[in-house]
Design a protein around this motif. Structure first.
Motif, mmCIF file in Angstrom:
data_model
loop_
_atom_site.group_PDB
_atom_site.id
_atom_site.type_symbol
_atom_site.label_atom_id
_atom_site.label_comp_id
_atom_site.label_asym_id
_atom_site.label_seq_id
_atom_site.Cartn_x
_atom_site.Cartn_y
_atom_site.Cartn_z
ATOM 1 N N SER A 1 0.810 -1.219 0.000
ATOM 2 C CA SER A 1 0.000 0.000 0.000
ATOM 3 C C SER A 1 0.844 1.270 0.000
ATOM 4 C CB SER A 1 -0.927 0.016 1.221
ATOM 5 O OG SER A 1 -0.179 0.010 2.427
ATOM 6 N N ILE A 2 2.155 1.151 0.179
ATOM 7 C CA ILE A 2 3.040 2.319 0.192
ATOM 8 C C ILE A 2 3.699 2.453 -1.176
ATOM 9 C CG2 ILE A 2 5.061 3.398 1.246
ATOM 10 C CD1 ILE A 2 4.480 1.862 3.789
ATOM 11 N N PRO A 3 3.471 3.542 -1.900
ATOM 12 C CA PRO A 3 4.127 3.720 -3.208
ATOM 13 C C PRO A 3 5.648 3.788 -3.059
ATOM 14 C CG PRO A 3 2.332 5.303 -2.895
ATOM 15 C CD PRO A 3 2.568 4.649 -1.566
ATOM 16 N N ASN A 4 6.345 3.348 -4.099
ATOM 17 C CA ASN A 4 7.803 3.336 -4.055
ATOM 18 C C ASN A 4 8.387 4.726 -3.835
ATOM 19 O OD1 ASN A 4 8.215 0.612 -4.267
ATOM 20 N ND2 ASN A 4 8.543 0.610 -6.476
ATOM 21 N N PHE A 5 7.795 5.730 -4.508
ATOM 22 C CA PHE A 5 8.376 7.070 -4.398
ATOM 23 C C PHE A 5 8.230 7.620 -2.972
ATOM 24 C CE2 PHE A 5 3.951 8.040 -5.321
ATOM 25 C CZ PHE A 5 3.696 9.145 -4.522
ATOM 26 N N PHE A 6 7.099 7.288 -2.301
ATOM 27 C CA PHE A 6 6.903 7.760 -0.927
ATOM 28 C C PHE A 6 7.865 7.048 0.022
ATOM 29 C CE2 PHE A 6 4.605 7.682 3.184
ATOM 30 C CZ PHE A 6 4.552 9.047 3.406
ATOM 31 N N LEU A 7 8.040 5.742 -0.182
ATOM 32 C CA LEU A 7 8.997 4.993 0.630
ATOM 33 C C LEU A 7 10.418 5.509 0.407
ATOM 34 C CD1 LEU A 7 9.501 2.652 2.585
ATOM 35 C CD2 LEU A 7 9.648 1.126 0.612
ATOM 36 N N ALA A 8 10.710 5.906 -0.834
ATOM 37 C CA ALA A 8 12.037 6.460 -1.129
ATOM 38 C C ALA A 8 12.263 7.756 -0.365
ATOM 39 C CB ALA A 8 12.179 6.701 -2.634
ATOM 40 N N PHE A 9 11.247 8.609 -0.297
ATOM 41 C CA PHE A 9 11.372 9.843 0.484
ATOM 42 C C PHE A 9 11.598 9.541 1.970
ATOM 43 C CE2 PHE A 9 9.110 12.099 -3.057
ATOM 44 C CZ PHE A 9 10.115 13.021 -3.302
ATOM 45 N N MET B 1 12.883 6.771 3.327
ATOM 46 C CA MET B 1 14.214 6.201 3.543
ATOM 47 C C MET B 1 15.306 7.244 3.352
ATOM 48 S SD MET B 1 13.636 3.219 4.547
ATOM 49 C CE MET B 1 15.374 2.791 4.627
ATOM 50 N N LEU B 2 15.071 8.183 2.454
ATOM 51 C CA LEU B 2 16.044 9.264 2.267
ATOM 52 C C LEU B 2 16.118 10.139 3.513
ATOM 53 C CD1 LEU B 2 17.978 10.459 0.155
ATOM 54 C CD2 LEU B 2 16.107 11.937 -0.594
ATOM 55 N N ALA C 1 18.061 8.217 6.026
ATOM 56 C CA ALA C 1 19.480 8.209 5.682
ATOM 57 C C ALA C 1 20.148 9.523 6.056
ATOM 58 C CB ALA C 1 19.643 7.945 4.186
ATOM 59 N N VAL C 2 19.467 10.643 5.831
ATOM 60 C CA VAL C 2 20.041 11.950 6.162
ATOM 61 C C VAL C 2 20.183 12.105 7.671
ATOM 62 C CG1 VAL C 2 19.617 14.434 6.093
ATOM 63 C CG2 VAL C 2 19.224 13.051 4.047
ATOM 64 N N LYS C 3 19.187 11.611 8.425
ATOM 65 C CA LYS C 3 19.199 11.788 9.876
ATOM 66 C C LYS C 3 20.186 10.847 10.580
ATOM 67 C CE LYS C 3 16.153 15.059 10.490
ATOM 68 N NZ LYS C 3 16.519 16.339 11.124
ATOM 69 N N THR C 4 20.324 9.644 10.044
ATOM 70 C CA THR C 4 21.129 8.634 10.738
ATOM 71 C C THR C 4 22.493 8.390 10.105
ATOM 72 O OG1 THR C 4 20.178 6.807 9.446
ATOM 73 C CG2 THR C 4 19.012 7.469 11.461
ATOM 74 N N GLY C 5 22.625 8.613 8.799
ATOM 75 C CA GLY C 5 23.875 8.321 8.113
ATOM 76 C C GLY C 5 24.107 6.850 7.850
ATOM 77 N N ILE C 6 23.055 6.022 8.037
ATOM 78 C CA ILE C 6 23.194 4.582 7.798
ATOM 79 C C ILE C 6 23.406 4.310 6.315
ATOM 80 C CG2 ILE C 6 22.017 2.354 7.946
ATOM 81 C CD1 ILE C 6 20.560 3.382 10.395
ATOM 82 N N PHE C 7 22.664 5.031 5.468
ATOM 83 C CA PHE C 7 22.762 4.854 4.031
ATOM 84 C C PHE C 7 23.399 6.088 3.399
ATOM 85 C CE2 PHE C 7 18.854 2.512 5.274
ATOM 86 C CZ PHE C 7 19.250 1.242 4.901
ATOM 87 N N ALA D 1 18.008 -0.002 -3.632
ATOM 88 C CA ALA D 1 17.677 -1.425 -3.779
ATOM 89 C C ALA D 1 16.665 -1.862 -2.724
ATOM 90 C CB ALA D 1 18.944 -2.276 -3.685
ATOM 91 N N PHE D 2 16.802 -1.345 -1.506
ATOM 92 C CA PHE D 2 15.833 -1.672 -0.455
ATOM 93 C C PHE D 2 14.446 -1.149 -0.820
ATOM 94 C CE2 PHE D 2 13.501 -0.360 3.343
ATOM 95 C CZ PHE D 2 13.426 -1.566 4.025
ATOM 96 N N VAL D 3 14.370 0.077 -1.327
ATOM 97 C CA VAL D 3 13.076 0.664 -1.686
ATOM 98 C C VAL D 3 12.403 -0.146 -2.784
ATOM 99 C CG1 VAL D 3 11.956 2.693 -2.682
ATOM 100 C CG2 VAL D 3 13.758 2.978 -0.967
ATOM 101 N N LEU D 4 13.143 -0.470 -3.836
ATOM 102 C CA LEU D 4 12.561 -1.248 -4.935
ATOM 103 C C LEU D 4 12.278 -2.685 -4.510
ATOM 104 C CD1 LEU D 4 14.651 -0.139 -8.054
ATOM 105 C CD2 LEU D 4 12.229 0.283 -7.648
#
Length: 328
Positions: free
Chosen positions: A142-150, A152-153, A156-162, A192-195
């Protein structure tokens, strides 16, 4: 099998022509062109614009432009980019590897996890693990890829994991071979995780339903009646027959991963075909757009061909039908 592959390759030709012709028409129907943007520059004379039209063949009728492009495209001469002023094929070569790497990595992630999770859920119907896996599937479907990408981004910015952009680190050339491999995997992890998670959510449900149906079939009951070990019943009989539809879906999965990769690449700044095609469309770079669509169409058709070959290898019934079709 060889004759079947040749037959399918021949069938690719009209399909590629149809895809590229429709795409060419749609692009040409769009208002304006790349040269119209140059007309706004007072430093460029009308004579220069006319010379550019002749050089790129834009002064010729639409069908003439298309068939000239098609003849060259069959020889993989995709013309010159208006905005980059280099051959289109060179631009695609720089980006296509990153898109393929992303699509293959996310596809492997989805399939490697989908099969065991789907089997686990099917062997424990209506138990807590089955309900948890179904909840996971419905949530991420139910979660679109583009929303999940936002999302996760943001993580990534907050944690520096990715990493948050690029395909490699600045010191990539100084790394060892093993270091380069790890660096590439680290940079591809976010897209790759998002897709992969979106594809995984749908595949898990399909594997679960197919396995439940296979476990209730007559051949599984017969295998159990013969006294075969439960492990052989599950993996040699039920799973093998349950996976046939998913091999057929492999071609469609390649299509969905490639199409979904373009938007995710743009969001997470992955240097693949997505950003290149977006720039080409926005600048109305005709030959770059057509070159990207042409290579993409070939990749999708080859993906479906690979899926058909794998299905024929796994299922003897399909192989027999192919042999009979070739003989006719």
């Amino acid at each position: 099998m060889f004759q079947y592959i040749i037959k399918r390759l021949i069938q690719m030709i009209p399909l590629v022509i149809g895809i590229t012709f429709i795409s060419f028409l749609i692009i040409q129907m769009a208002p304006g062109s790349y040269l119209d943007q140059l007309k706004m520059n007072p430093q460029i004379s009308k004579e220069t614009l006319k010379e550019l039209e002749r050089a790129y063949g834009l002064d010729q009728p639409l069908l003439v432009q298309y068939f000239k492009w098609l003849i060259n495209a069959l020889k993989f001469d995709l013309g010159y980019s208006f905005s980059y002023h280099v051959p289109v094929l060179e631009l695609i070569k720089e980006r296509i590897g990153n898109t393929l790497f992303l699509s293959i990595t996310s596809g492997l992630l989805a399939w490697i996890l989908a099969v065991p999770l789907g089997i686990w859920a099917a062997l424990n119907p209506n138990r807590w693990i089955d309900k948890f896996i179904q909840l996971f599937s419905f949530t991420f479907m139910s979660i679109p890829n583009f929303f999940l990408a936002f999302l996760m981004l943001f993580v990534a910015v907050k944690t520096g994991i990715f990493p948050t952009g690029g395909a490699t680190s600045p010191d990539y050339d100084q790394m060892s071979l093993w270091g380069k491999i790890l660096d590439r995997l680290w940079h591809v992890s976010l897209p790759a995780f998002v897709l992969g998670i979106g594809s995984l959510a749908g595949l898990v449900r399909l594997v679960r339903s197919a396995m439940i149906e296979a476990m209730q079939s007559e051949y599984v009951m017969f295998a159990r009646a013969k006294g075969l070990p439960e492990r052989d019943v599950i993996f040699k009989h039920a799973l093998r027959n349950a996976l046939n539809p998913f091999i057929t879906l492999l071609g469609f999965e390649i299509a969905s991963l490639l199409s979904g990769a373009a938007l995710v690449e743009i969001i997470v700044n992955w240097p693949g075909m997505g950003m290149l095609m977006l720039d080409a469309v926005l600048s109305q770079d005709l030959y770059l757009v057509m070159g990207g669509l042409y290579i993409g169409a070939i990749m999708l058709i080859i993906g479906n061909l690979i899926a058909d070959i794998l299905l024929a290898k796994v299922d003897p019934r399909v192989r027999q039908r192919e042999i009979e079709g070739v003989l006719k």
